[in-house]
Design a protein around this motif. Structure first.
Motif, mmCIF file in Angstrom:
data_model
loop_
_atom_site.group_PDB
_atom_site.id
_atom_site.type_symbol
_atom_site.label_atom_id
_atom_site.label_comp_id
_atom_site.label_asym_id
_atom_site.label_seq_id
_atom_site.Cartn_x
_atom_site.Cartn_y
_atom_site.Cartn_z
ATOM 1 N N LYS A 189 -5.723 -12.030 -14.723
ATOM 2 C CA LYS A 189 -6.875 -12.602 -14.013
ATOM 3 C C LYS A 189 -7.053 -11.968 -12.648
ATOM 4 C CE LYS A 189 -6.923 -17.058 -16.315
ATOM 5 N NZ LYS A 189 -6.863 -18.512 -16.177
ATOM 6 N N GLU A 190 -5.935 -11.755 -11.951
ATOM 7 C CA GLU A 190 -6.018 -11.145 -10.625
ATOM 8 C C GLU A 190 -6.488 -9.697 -10.727
ATOM 9 O OE1 GLU A 190 -3.132 -12.625 -11.687
ATOM 10 O OE2 GLU A 190 -3.240 -14.493 -10.572
ATOM 11 N N SER A 191 -6.015 -8.996 -11.744
ATOM 12 C CA SER A 191 -6.425 -7.606 -11.942
ATOM 13 C C SER A 191 -7.923 -7.517 -12.198
ATOM 14 C CB SER A 191 -5.674 -6.979 -13.114
ATOM 15 O OG SER A 191 -4.297 -6.922 -12.853
ATOM 16 N N ILE A 192 -8.423 -8.389 -13.058
ATOM 17 C CA ILE A 192 -9.852 -8.394 -13.369
ATOM 18 C C ILE A 192 -10.668 -8.728 -12.132
ATOM 19 C CG2 ILE A 192 -11.650 -9.581 -14.700
ATOM 20 C CD1 ILE A 192 -9.581 -9.757 -16.990
ATOM 21 N N LYS A 193 -10.190 -9.667 -11.366
ATOM 22 C CA LYS A 193 -10.895 -10.049 -10.141
ATOM 23 C C LYS A 193 -10.974 -8.864 -9.181
ATOM 24 C CE LYS A 193 -10.949 -13.729 -6.694
ATOM 25 N NZ LYS A 193 -10.261 -14.936 -6.214
ATOM 26 N N GLU A 194 -9.866 -8.138 -9.025
ATOM 27 C CA GLU A 194 -9.846 -6.983 -8.128
ATOM 28 C C GLU A 194 -10.722 -5.853 -8.662
ATOM 29 O OE1 GLU A 194 -8.520 -6.714 -5.027
ATOM 30 O OE2 GLU A 194 -8.158 -8.864 -5.297
ATOM 31 N N ILE A 195 -10.667 -5.626 -9.960
ATOM 32 C CA ILE A 195 -11.488 -4.568 -10.562
ATOM 33 C C ILE A 195 -12.967 -4.884 -10.395
ATOM 34 C CG2 ILE A 195 -12.143 -3.513 -12.780
ATOM 35 C CD1 ILE A 195 -9.149 -3.704 -13.534
ATOM 36 N N SER A 196 -13.335 -6.146 -10.523
ATOM 37 C CA SER A 196 -14.751 -6.515 -10.398
ATOM 38 C C SER A 196 -15.294 -6.255 -8.997
ATOM 39 C CB SER A 196 -14.965 -7.976 -10.794
ATOM 40 O OG SER A 196 -14.346 -8.826 -9.852
ATOM 41 N N LYS A 197 -14.420 -6.085 -8.029
ATOM 42 C CA LYS A 197 -14.852 -5.795 -6.656
ATOM 43 C C LYS A 197 -15.165 -4.306 -6.448
ATOM 44 C CE LYS A 197 -12.005 -9.472 -4.670
ATOM 45 N NZ LYS A 197 -10.842 -9.752 -3.797
ATOM 46 N N LEU A 198 -14.719 -3.479 -7.381
ATOM 47 C CA LEU A 198 -14.918 -2.042 -7.254
ATOM 48 C C LEU A 198 -16.350 -1.643 -7.567
ATOM 49 C CD1 LEU A 198 -11.693 -0.836 -9.112
ATOM 50 C CD2 LEU A 198 -12.087 -0.808 -6.641
ATOM 51 N N PRO A 199 -16.774 -0.474 -7.081
ATOM 52 C CA PRO A 199 -18.101 0.036 -7.464
ATOM 53 C C PRO A 199 -18.155 0.315 -8.961
ATOM 54 C CG PRO A 199 -17.166 1.311 -5.636
ATOM 55 C CD PRO A 199 -16.103 0.379 -6.118
ATOM 56 N N LYS A 200 -19.352 0.308 -9.501
ATOM 57 C CA LYS A 200 -19.557 0.469 -10.938
ATOM 58 C C LYS A 200 -18.896 1.744 -11.473
ATOM 59 C CE LYS A 200 -23.805 0.634 -12.128
ATOM 60 N NZ LYS A 200 -25.178 0.723 -12.639
ATOM 61 N N GLU A 201 -19.018 2.864 -10.758
ATOM 62 C CA GLU A 201 -18.441 4.129 -11.223
ATOM 63 C C GLU A 201 -16.923 4.024 -11.385
ATOM 64 O OE1 GLU A 201 -20.454 3.942 -8.495
ATOM 65 O OE2 GLU A 201 -22.289 4.647 -9.467
ATOM 66 N N GLU A 202 -16.273 3.360 -10.451
ATOM 67 C CA GLU A 202 -14.820 3.209 -10.538
ATOM 68 C C GLU A 202 -14.424 2.258 -11.658
ATOM 69 O OE1 GLU A 202 -12.813 2.541 -6.792
ATOM 70 O OE2 GLU A 202 -14.281 3.790 -5.759
ATOM 71 N N ARG A 203 -15.212 1.221 -11.890
ATOM 72 C CA ARG A 203 -14.925 0.309 -12.997
ATOM 73 C C ARG A 203 -15.067 1.037 -14.332
ATOM 74 N NH1 ARG A 203 -18.666 -4.662 -11.966
ATOM 75 N NH2 ARG A 203 -19.846 -3.107 -10.837
ATOM 76 N N LEU A 204 -16.130 1.861 -14.447
ATOM 77 C CA LEU A 204 -16.321 2.635 -15.674
ATOM 78 C C LEU A 204 -15.178 3.628 -15.884
ATOM 79 C CD1 LEU A 204 -20.156 3.291 -15.550
ATOM 80 C CD2 LEU A 204 -18.921 1.897 -17.217
ATOM 81 N N PHE A 205 -14.700 4.224 -14.804
ATOM 82 C CA PHE A 205 -13.578 5.140 -14.883
ATOM 83 C C PHE A 205 -12.338 4.420 -15.420
ATOM 84 C CE2 PHE A 205 -9.818 7.102 -12.958
ATOM 85 C CZ PHE A 205 -9.951 8.398 -13.436
ATOM 86 N N ILE A 206 -12.083 3.236 -14.925
ATOM 87 C CA ILE A 206 -10.936 2.440 -15.385
ATOM 88 C C ILE A 206 -11.073 2.110 -16.868
ATOM 89 C CG2 ILE A 206 -9.810 0.182 -15.189
ATOM 90 C CD1 ILE A 206 -10.382 0.381 -12.141
ATOM 91 N N ILE A 207 -12.270 1.738 -17.278
ATOM 92 C CA ILE A 207 -12.513 1.414 -18.690
ATOM 93 C C ILE A 207 -12.270 2.630 -19.563
ATOM 94 C CG2 ILE A 207 -14.320 0.815 -20.370
ATOM 95 C CD1 ILE A 207 -15.501 -0.992 -18.128
ATOM 96 N N GLU A 208 -12.810 3.778 -19.152
ATOM 97 C CA GLU A 208 -12.648 4.998 -19.940
ATOM 98 C C GLU A 208 -11.177 5.385 -20.068
ATOM 99 O OE1 GLU A 208 -15.108 7.767 -17.840
ATOM 100 O OE2 GLU A 208 -16.956 7.011 -18.743
#
Length: 70
Positions: A4-23
């Motif tokens: 939950k904490e990881s998701i919360k922190e990831i959601s604070k990142l810019p879209k490009e960085e979130r997409l990078f993490i997903i990829e």
């Protein structure tokens, strides 16, 4: 850090960085899955490749010298 904490922190990142993490995460999962399937296949065929004369015929050449033509 928990999920939950990881998701919360990831959601604070810019879209490009979130997409990078997903990829990168999907790529890692795919590699693990392929590796797992290859290991299972190798284990299933191990006995055949160890003892079947038709599949082990060329192992007689294992002690022969190998010369690479140039």
């Amino acid at each position: 850090m928990g999920t939950k904490e990881s998701i919360k922190e990831i959601s604070k990142l810019p879209k490009e960085e979130r997409l990078f993490i997903i990829e990168k995460t999907l790529s890692a999962i795919r590699k693990e899955e392929i590796s797992s399937k290859l290991k299972k296949a190798a284990n299933l065929l191990y006995e055949d490749y160890s003892h079947d004369p038709e599949l082990t015929a060329f192992t007689a050449l294992d002690t022969e010298e190998f010369y690479e033509p140039r």
